[in-house]
Design a protein around this motif. Structure first.
Motif, PDB file in Angstrom:
ATOM      1  N   TYR A 143     -19.553  44.301 -44.382  1.00  0.00           N
ATOM      2  CA  TYR A 143     -18.790  43.711 -45.495  1.00  0.00           C
ATOM      3  C   TYR A 143     -19.651  42.729 -46.302  1.00  0.00           C
ATOM      4  N   PHE A 146     -22.010  44.877 -48.364  1.00  0.00           N
ATOM      5  CA  PHE A 146     -21.244  45.565 -49.405  1.00  0.00           C
ATOM      6  C   PHE A 146     -20.885  44.596 -50.537  1.00  0.00           C
ATOM      7  N   ILE A 185     -10.346  52.575 -43.005  1.00  0.00           N
ATOM      8  CA  ILE A 185     -10.800  51.342 -43.670  1.00  0.00           C
ATOM      9  C   ILE A 185     -11.985  51.620 -44.586  1.00  0.00           C
ATOM     10  N   LEU A 186     -12.989  52.301 -44.072  1.00  0.00           N
ATOM     11  CA  LEU A 186     -14.196  52.546 -44.859  1.00  0.00           C
ATOM     12  C   LEU A 186     -13.906  53.275 -46.175  1.00  0.00           C
ATOM     13  N   ASP A 188     -11.333  53.052 -48.099  1.00  0.00           N
ATOM     14  CA  ASP A 188     -10.790  52.064 -49.044  1.00  0.00           C
ATOM     15  C   ASP A 188     -11.898  51.160 -49.578  1.00  0.00           C
ATOM     16  N   LEU A 189     -12.814  50.797 -48.709  1.00  0.00           N
ATOM     17  CA  LEU A 189     -13.941  49.956 -49.146  1.00  0.00           C
ATOM     18  C   LEU A 189     -14.760  50.683 -50.198  1.00  0.00           C
ATOM     19  N   LEU A 190     -15.044  51.957 -49.964  1.00  0.00           N
ATOM     20  CA  LEU A 190     -15.875  52.707 -50.910  1.00  0.00           C
ATOM     21  C   LEU A 190     -15.126  53.018 -52.204  1.00  0.00           C
ATOM     22  N   ALA A 191     -13.800  52.998 -52.150  1.00  0.00           N
ATOM     23  CA  ALA A 191     -13.013  53.276 -53.356  1.00  0.00           C
ATOM     24  C   ALA A 191     -12.865  52.047 -54.247  1.00  0.00           C
ATOM     25  N   GLU A 192     -13.380  50.908 -53.809  1.00  0.00           N
ATOM     26  CA  GLU A 192     -13.318  49.670 -54.596  1.00  0.00           C
ATOM     27  C   GLU A 192     -13.984  49.838 -55.965  1.00  0.00           C
TER      28      GLU A 192
ATOM     29  N   LEU C 200     -25.231  53.802 -52.043  1.00  0.00           N
ATOM     30  CA  LEU C 200     -24.313  53.380 -50.997  1.00  0.00           C
ATOM     31  C   LEU C 200     -23.421  54.522 -50.532  1.00  0.00           C
ATOM     32  N   ARG C 201     -22.855  55.231 -51.482  1.00  0.00           N
ATOM     33  CA  ARG C 201     -21.936  56.310 -51.116  1.00  0.00           C
ATOM     34  C   ARG C 201     -22.696  57.434 -50.413  1.00  0.00           C
TER      35      ARG C 201
ATOM     36  N   MET F   3      -5.864  48.050 -43.830  1.00  0.00           N
ATOM     37  CA  MET F   3      -6.498  46.865 -43.287  1.00  0.00           C
ATOM     38  C   MET F   3      -7.768  46.482 -44.044  1.00  0.00           C
ATOM     39  N   HIS F   4      -8.253  47.334 -44.938  1.00  0.00           N
ATOM     40  CA  HIS F   4      -9.421  46.946 -45.735  1.00  0.00           C
ATOM     41  C   HIS F   4      -9.131  45.671 -46.525  1.00  0.00           C
TER      42      HIS F   4
END
Lengths: 211, 211, 211, 211, 211, 211
Positions: A143, A146, A185-186, A188-192, C200-201, F3-4
């Motif tokens: 995190y 990122f 979770i991951l 959602d992080l990459l979809a930011e 990153l992706r 949870m992200h």
């Protein structure tokens, strides 16, 4: 010797910044990192427990909360130094153990020594709680890196850290909590969003046209 | 590989702060420390030259300017770790030498390698210039710790650093420049005001009474 | 008067930030800038020497290390003020010279005055070392402005600074070290990543698919 | 050209820090200083009005709010430079006036030019409002320097600033508001605690004995 | 009680940062925000006056300068709390009014109480000056959020703030100054560059090819 | 929802600083405070357990770690506001509860809701663990305020905070861990040096005389 020195030393962990030597948009102290790792471990513990695993919560919290305390007297030894040779790595581990033991015997009152000897020893063992700590430590690092990449930090070191963290996490893929992290979770992080610039002009047009 | 990476790396030294883990009123980066040590070495060189010593100025500037560059890939290893055993100390020195040599061979173009091998090796040898560097490094550390104590920093670590720095400096008392420092500079430092509170009321009275 | 005040004043240069009045991701102090310019001058000196030029290293280091010391008592006068008229420019240069001379005569002990009169005078003369300093000063400025643009700083002033710095450097294109900079260093700088978002992706996909 | 650039430039005043080159516990931006000076001028205006003076409030607010805006394109010219000779001082004032006039003509739309020509000219004239501005500017400077001395800043420059500010204020002692400041405000400032250390032990004893 | 405490409290407003709890590239203090809002109100007042409106300049400056002073004793109550229910909103407004009134009666000398009761009451009423303040407060917020988005801040909260600010401004579109803002200022803001990266390569090519 | 967002929100707690509106030598984030409170609770738990009390460690860690998480959506409401009237206090508590419940239902996946409903509710109940949390929260506040006073912070608010914290702690004096704190820890805190200035001259004399 008494516990006043121990309480005072907690503030020292607020003044040690992680990853010195690289430009960063956000600084993270060891104290704040320890807080976040314990929070992440708590969440991973939930997932394991929901999946039917028996979690020793005292051990889990204790491992996570105290896992970086000894950085205070060891300092920040860069990875290429630490892993230069197996002998050196062992010797540094021995020194770490000695300094920790000295601290326990000379700085802490007798009645606290058993507890802190357990707390300040290496927490990343093969128990479920030790494995959760290994993962939680890397999730926070992922995190942190990122966060830099998302804000536009061009230093490639953060891509390296991201890669290395994810690698370690994937190594624990037999754990239910790691599967949850990778699947729920991951993504959602990459979809930011990385920027909100396009949105801005649309919002403006929509609001000013309506008037 | 090219010198662009080297130029870029100079900025990394602006983001490494000295003495992490302690509250400080003033942060000092490795870049700023290197500037100050080179300035101090220049002044000590003047004193030696005025006293008839032959100073190799290229060597002196070079040693001082580059003496902490490798901190970038070694990191900040705390003194109790570094000096735990003679074997460990030697091993850490070897790793340092290896990492430095790798950096020179893999990151620097061939035509620069000789110069940087000299610049990035241990500068604190027994030459006059090496000894001046040893002293200059500690003079800056002494000023840094004095600056904290003078501003009211209650952390005893700065008293320790002051003591240890002065000790090392005094160990070079056979040098004219050290004698000059002890007789002509240190007394002025100790004569500094620690606060200006008393003066304030006097000034106020003097100005407002005169009106 | 003594050298204690001089040593103390070095810390003042740690508290003067460059280019006040603009948002910046990274602050650079005059102390850190002086360190970087001296490092860059050292590298440019290597190139000239490798090409057969005779470099006076003492002069080169001395010029670079001390070139901004007097900013401490002159302050930051913006370019449009400084260059408003030739008369004003001359008068400001005279004041600068007077303040510097006063400082040397009143603040420095007699035995240091010759050396510091040389060190604190304008270093950017027509000698090889003076010309290297002119280039090195602009190379650091170019890196500072590039660092902002690369991180996404939208203030156009940094594009202006980049342009103006490169312009000045190109004006010294008869120097071997400048040719080296333009052919071997600048292309690497421009080839830098501005963000690492796409990477990153890909990394994530590669690592998580492999599991 | 339009007012967008003007609005944007207000943020530049948040990034110019006052008194660069000295260690400070607290940084003050030109934006925050302008706010405080306008607040102080407002209070001094109250006192004058209460004493029967006619205050032109629009002029007073306007002078105080805008009095340092042009620092954005002039920069921070140190006092010894500015006051080196009467000719230089005049020439710098002329350049300031020219840059300001250029800004007004080239950056501001025609309909705003009259108002900003008045606002960006020297506000410290002999009118009551101009004199209040002169005092308010120094009252804030006096508070800034007092804040440093009270916190234990050992730099004598703040004692100098305090002295010089008080001197200028006392020069306007024919004003009712200055008399009020000297009699009703300054004594409270000087009566401030410099530390609360003694109190701490008493409090502790009182609370823990009571239990 | 006296005005010394009031002058001292102005510095407190330099230490309250706006929008805590979100990563920001730039911090804005309440003091700097108050300065900018007063500047913006001054500009909007010009536009209204140019359009033939009668502006009460004393009221306008007074409202803008003092509009956030009471944040010092109220604190930062998040919007969802403040607007949870009409009753709660009214109760919080009452507490705000009580604390302000207590401050005026207990901290300020009698001769200042009338003026500060007016200054510290809610300024955003239906008068022209109150409406200008409502707009000016949001224009600064819009610029603050735009500054973050332009620099690449990925936090969506700033897009929300931008949207909400623009919404409020558009609600006052019957005002000439708001029409001016939407037609002559906002388009320039949106036409701003978000990065200068493409330009960099072009500049470099142009300068280095020319040599 | 997933949870992200929760993991991301942990970083928000690194950007909320405690006690805004006062000059401080050291800033403390809510994240770092939560870490320290959990550490202090762990130590107080040891003392209770050593004295024969049954400690529910999972509950203790959970309460301490999560006790300030909701500050993220509530904000920092100043004490005089919060305690203005019993009705207001109750209404604010209700809003807090509602926002928290909304967060749990709308932001957290179903399988985590039971655990977080427990974690994000008021932890300071009458259980042993709730009482330890009440004490630990104040011990950290007492250390924070002591740290400021010890460094010479002249703001009397820190003396107030110290007094109020100690008061609350003493209110739990029936607890063994509070007796331990008052008898074995507090005296060491009060015995701390406030400055090391006298020591400095002695050290210097001792070292330089010996040479």
């Amino acid at each position: 010797m008494g516990m006043h020195q121990y309480l005072k030393s907690l503030s020292n962990l607020e003044t040690i910044h992680r990853a010195p030597g690289y430009f960063k948009y956000e600084e993270h102290s060891v104290a704040a990192h320890s807080f976040k790792v314990t929070q992440i471990a708590q969440m991973l513990g939930d997932i394991e427990e929901n999946a039917g695993q028996k979690v020793d919560w005292q051990a889990l919290y204790e491992k996570a909360l105290n896992h970086d305390y000894t950085e205070r007297f060891i300092g920040d030894i860069k990875t290429p130094v630490k892993y230069a040779t197996p002998t050196l790595r062992q010797m540094l581990a021995d020194v770490d153990a000695n300094l920790t033991e000295n601290f326990i015997q000379n700085e802490l009152p007798a009645e606290f020594q058993v507890a802190y000897r357990r707390r300040l020893s290496e927490g990343k063992d093969n128990s479920l709680e030790g494995r959760i700590l290994s993962v939680a430590d890397k999730v926070d690092l992922l995190y942190e890196s990122f966060g830099e990449i998302q804000k536009g930090n061009p230093e490639s070191v953060f891509t390296e850290i991201y890669r290395e963290s994810l690698h370690t996490i994937v190594g624990f893929v037999d754990m239910v909590s790691v599967q949850y992290f990778l699947q729920k979770i991951l993504p959602d992080l990459l979809a930011e969003n990385f920027t909100n610039q396009e949105e801005l002009r649309q919002i403006t047009r929509r609001i000013t046209d309506r008037k």
